[in-house]
Design a protein around this motif. Sequence first.
Motif, mmCIF file in Angstrom:
data_model
loop_
_atom_site.group_PDB
_atom_site.id
_atom_site.type_symbol
_atom_site.label_atom_id
_atom_site.label_comp_id
_atom_site.label_asym_id
_atom_site.label_seq_id
_atom_site.Cartn_x
_atom_site.Cartn_y
_atom_site.Cartn_z
ATOM 1 N N GLU B 27 -29.718 11.332 -39.475
ATOM 2 C CA GLU B 27 -28.473 10.871 -38.862
ATOM 3 C C GLU B 27 -28.726 9.687 -37.941
ATOM 4 O OE1 GLU B 27 -27.031 14.333 -36.931
ATOM 5 O OE2 GLU B 27 -25.893 15.010 -38.663
ATOM 6 N N ARG B 61 -23.222 11.745 -40.434
ATOM 7 C CA ARG B 61 -23.350 13.162 -40.116
ATOM 8 C C ARG B 61 -23.811 13.932 -41.324
ATOM 9 N NH1 ARG B 61 -19.092 11.737 -37.348
ATOM 10 N NH2 ARG B 61 -17.832 11.685 -39.216
ATOM 11 N N LYS B 62 -24.638 14.938 -41.056
ATOM 12 C CA LYS B 62 -24.993 15.850 -42.133
ATOM 13 C C LYS B 62 -24.203 17.129 -41.951
ATOM 14 C CE LYS B 62 -29.438 13.958 -43.250
ATOM 15 N NZ LYS B 62 -29.466 13.670 -44.670
ATOM 16 N N ALA B 63 -23.838 17.755 -43.061
ATOM 17 C CA ALA B 63 -23.064 18.996 -42.986
ATOM 18 C C ALA B 63 -23.975 20.113 -42.501
ATOM 19 C CB ALA B 63 -22.499 19.325 -44.365
ATOM 20 N N PRO B 64 -23.393 21.229 -42.085
ATOM 21 C CA PRO B 64 -24.210 22.393 -41.775
ATOM 22 C C PRO B 64 -25.108 22.668 -42.988
ATOM 23 C CG PRO B 64 -21.916 22.837 -41.257
ATOM 24 C CD PRO B 64 -21.952 21.503 -41.905
ATOM 25 N N PHE B 65 -26.345 23.033 -42.757
ATOM 26 C CA PHE B 65 -27.340 23.249 -43.815
ATOM 27 C C PHE B 65 -27.788 21.944 -44.472
ATOM 28 C CE2 PHE B 65 -24.446 26.956 -43.843
ATOM 29 C CZ PHE B 65 -25.294 27.825 -43.183
ATOM 30 N N ASP B 67 -26.535 19.351 -46.141
ATOM 31 C CA ASP B 67 -26.024 18.690 -47.322
ATOM 32 C C ASP B 67 -24.557 19.056 -47.483
ATOM 33 O OD1 ASP B 67 -26.278 17.147 -49.668
ATOM 34 O OD2 ASP B 67 -26.389 18.963 -50.872
ATOM 35 N N PRO B 68 -23.666 18.172 -47.835
ATOM 36 C CA PRO B 68 -23.809 16.730 -48.048
ATOM 37 C C PRO B 68 -23.858 15.942 -46.732
ATOM 38 C CG PRO B 68 -21.535 17.402 -48.376
ATOM 39 C CD PRO B 68 -22.303 18.645 -48.088
ATOM 40 N N THR B 69 -23.799 14.627 -46.865
ATOM 41 C CA THR B 69 -23.879 13.765 -45.693
ATOM 42 C C THR B 69 -22.728 12.763 -45.733
ATOM 43 O OG1 THR B 69 -26.259 13.935 -45.855
ATOM 44 C CG2 THR B 69 -25.407 12.211 -44.422
ATOM 45 N N ILE B 70 -22.203 12.446 -44.558
ATOM 46 C CA ILE B 70 -21.158 11.418 -44.492
ATOM 47 C C ILE B 70 -21.812 10.079 -44.168
ATOM 48 C CG2 ILE B 70 -19.055 10.645 -43.370
ATOM 49 C CD1 ILE B 70 -18.360 13.481 -42.780
ATOM 50 N N ILE B 78 -17.568 8.074 -46.500
ATOM 51 C CA ILE B 78 -17.519 8.962 -47.654
ATOM 52 C C ILE B 78 -18.669 9.948 -47.596
ATOM 53 C CG2 ILE B 78 -16.365 7.287 -49.136
ATOM 54 C CD1 ILE B 78 -18.964 6.888 -50.557
ATOM 55 N N SER B 79 -18.464 11.053 -48.270
ATOM 56 C CA SER B 79 -19.481 12.092 -48.252
ATOM 57 C C SER B 79 -20.172 12.144 -49.616
ATOM 58 C CB SER B 79 -18.793 13.413 -47.901
ATOM 59 O OG SER B 79 -19.239 14.444 -48.711
ATOM 60 N N LEU B 80 -21.477 12.187 -49.594
ATOM 61 C CA LEU B 80 -22.277 12.220 -50.820
ATOM 62 C C LEU B 80 -23.234 13.393 -50.770
ATOM 63 C CD1 LEU B 80 -23.727 8.724 -51.770
ATOM 64 C CD2 LEU B 80 -21.905 9.973 -52.867
ATOM 65 N N ARG B 81 -23.489 13.974 -51.938
ATOM 66 C CA ARG B 81 -24.469 15.042 -52.018
ATOM 67 C C ARG B 81 -25.881 14.487 -52.134
ATOM 68 N NH1 ARG B 81 -21.949 19.409 -56.212
ATOM 69 N NH2 ARG B 81 -20.748 20.563 -54.684
#
Lengths: 638, 167
Positions: B27, B61-65, B67-70, B78-81
């Motif tokens: 991040e 930002r990364k999601a909890p755990f 993945d994915p990331t904004i 946008i959010s990508l895996r």
Amino acid sequence: MKEITIALIGNPNVGKTSFFNALTGSHQYVANWPGVTVEKKTGSFKWNDYNVKVVDLPGIYTLNARSIDERIARDFLINERPDLVFNIVDGTNLKRNLYLTIQVIETGVKTVLILNQMDEVKNLDIKIDTRELSKRLGIPVIETIATKGVDIDSIMKSALSDSSRQIRYEIYPKELEDLFSSISRDIQNHDELKKFPPRWLAISLIEGDDFAKSIVRDHFAVPQEKDASLKIAKARYDFIDSVVKQVEQRPKEIWTITDALDHVFTHKILGIPIFISIMWMIFEFTFSISAPFSDLLSKGFDDLGSYAHLIPGWAGSLVGDGLISGVGSVLTFVPLIFFLFFSMGILEDSGYMSRAAFLIDRLMHRFRLSGRAFIPLLLGFGCNASAIMTTRTLEGEKERLISILINPFTTCSARLPIYAVISAAFFGAFGGFAIFSIYMISIVVALSMAIIFNFLLKNKETTPLIIEMPRYKTPTAKGLAIYTWSRGKHFLKKAGGIILGATVVVWLLSNLPFNAPIQDSLAAQIGKTIAPIFKPLGFDWHVTLALIFGGIAKEVTVTTLGTFANGNLEEFLGTILNPVSAYALMLFALLYIPCVATQATMKMETGSYKWPVFSVIWSLSLAYAVAFLFEKIAYLVI
Amino acid sequence: MLYDKILLRIDLNKGMVCIITLNKCPENTRCIIVESDLPDAFRSRLMGLGWLPGREIKVLRKAPFGDPTIYLVDSTEISLREDDSKFIKVEPVYPAPLSVVSEGKYVVLRFEGGRVFIQKMKSLEIKIGQEITVLPHEEGCKINVIADGKNILIGYGMANKIFVEKK
Ligand SMILES: Nc1nc2c(ncn2[C@@H]2O[C@H](COP(=O)(O)OP(=O)(O)OP(=O)(O)O)[C@@H](O)[C@H]2O)c(=O)[nH]1
Ligand SMILES: [Mg+2]
């Protein structure tokens, strides 16, 4: 009168539908997440001596369309050739939006750039020199705030004013231009290809666009240039950069409200607990706030019912049992359903949907679904039929099919009256908990089905996921009112139409032959013939018949029982069910067959009868098995 | 133009610039897209959103755990895996997190962490403005640095939050 057709084209979530509503005075579905509109919507208005047809289209990022909704927009632009395109652009995101603008201009259609969200532009302290932008692009540019209404007169005037000062600007390097012209010449040699915009076709061919390739496949072979698509995209962005540098002034990065909110809502530790609390709050809010209204209505219908029974003969029975006790038993839940849609409206218009999809993506990934597939599932809690439509934005064909098939397992608002009636009759203080448990089971079943269907359909493809994060917005009272009304209206229409019709049929069946006691009525005979099938589940013929009619619309399950109940539904239910079979009935109602409207949508979206038929058989068997097992286990335990 | 320049730099001083895949960027990192090996359809979709070689991405930002990331490009989030972002090669822009830099001499510019983290830095005696030398290490492992003549092992997670600039 002159007829003209205007198409609205633009990136997702920029305000096309809001603009459409402002132009035509309609109330189409608007929400703050990308991919809301998935089909072509037509409206019209009159201006001077023009009859203007306006076509609202799904949002697209580029003309290189992939998913179904994107193809609808592209096909309309290329095949139907509108007289005029309003390219709606989000003013706060000029760079990204102009990419599509360039592509649209390349199709040779007369284009007007609608610079929307100007209020946000001001809020973010961005300055755009509209006149310069117009000069640079060679098309009219009009500033709007679609949500606050638009000045049709001035828009139409500048749109139709002949400002066709087709300026030529150089976007592409010479070697590419040479390539384009050589392909254009090939295209000109084929009469069948004349109806397509030559420049668009040439560029798309070099880009390697599948649709363009399929157009010319039978006519000539396209020279493949390595990395051409990259060069083209780069040339476009270089051009956009040079334009934007001239026309836009943007403050250095600032910490916006959206950043602050995202810090909390997508927080690594807090994000998911917040998500769960929001879902719980919606549930709580919907039920507790609507309860007094429902009680009031229920009392009202009771009183009405007893008055109606004063009418002598069959008329009194039809009005009292059929209409008031039957249809009334569902109308009691109008407040519940409206408040549910109201909460969903807040969720959808605030911008939280995309964040929820982002948070939950990891979980969805486990079930081989993309976070995008979460949105139709969530919308399914409102109405499955319309939720299934939104699967059009999913790219992978199998993923889409799976999303369609699992959607009916999310418990739609039409099933709420069933749960509410049963829990009120049997679970008293634990009623809320009983309903909540059904919601949880609904989610678990939908996701487990995703695993099973993934396996059955041998779905290996994992489609790439892009979710755009829109800015957060405070939903406006007006927007929410329109949203709630347009979705809730559907429920009222159903109540006045199909539900009423089905209830009258049920009343007739239970009163024929005339003056026979209900045990000997036609309804009883039909019910008793089928009832043995449901015997193992502990459902008698009343319930059996109610479930059968409930296949038309889920609410009819309640109205049918209401018709049999002679006014006191709770008491009546106590005589035909016990708490265990009552909960089994809730489970059964949750899982068994999608309603007729959902089946029709399934047929439309998959293009074959196979899938709705499959879905009916599958869910019926599942419902039977689950209800049966539940009762077996429950009786063992108790 | 920028794209060509980067390629040039990579060719000229191999090993000096570190090219990593986007999913490896922690991040708050900024990086420049070098190239992507994504399937054509998806690549062209991303190109329409401004994801071109030579453009800057910010990892938001990364999601909890994890993945994915904004990601932020221009003004679009946008959010990508990870499944997709691992096909995109990028070059971090300084100040970059310590975890992505290759061996060499650097200056600590800022810490992107909470109070506990800053306390920890104090106890390791790493200060802003300090010069450190990063020793060769394997990807994803602890990072061996020399600060003030002392040898310190810094965990990968911690290294994500220490932003350094090339000396
Ligand atoms: N502040 C502001 N918000 C707007 C404006 N126009 C639209 N919106 C909001 O932007 C969001 C998206 O609007 P829609 O009209 O659904 O956008 P769309 O382009 O049709 O979106 P898709 O159908 O998903 O492609 C909604 O929340 C609108 O209320 C505007 O001029 N100003
Ligand atoms: Mg729309």
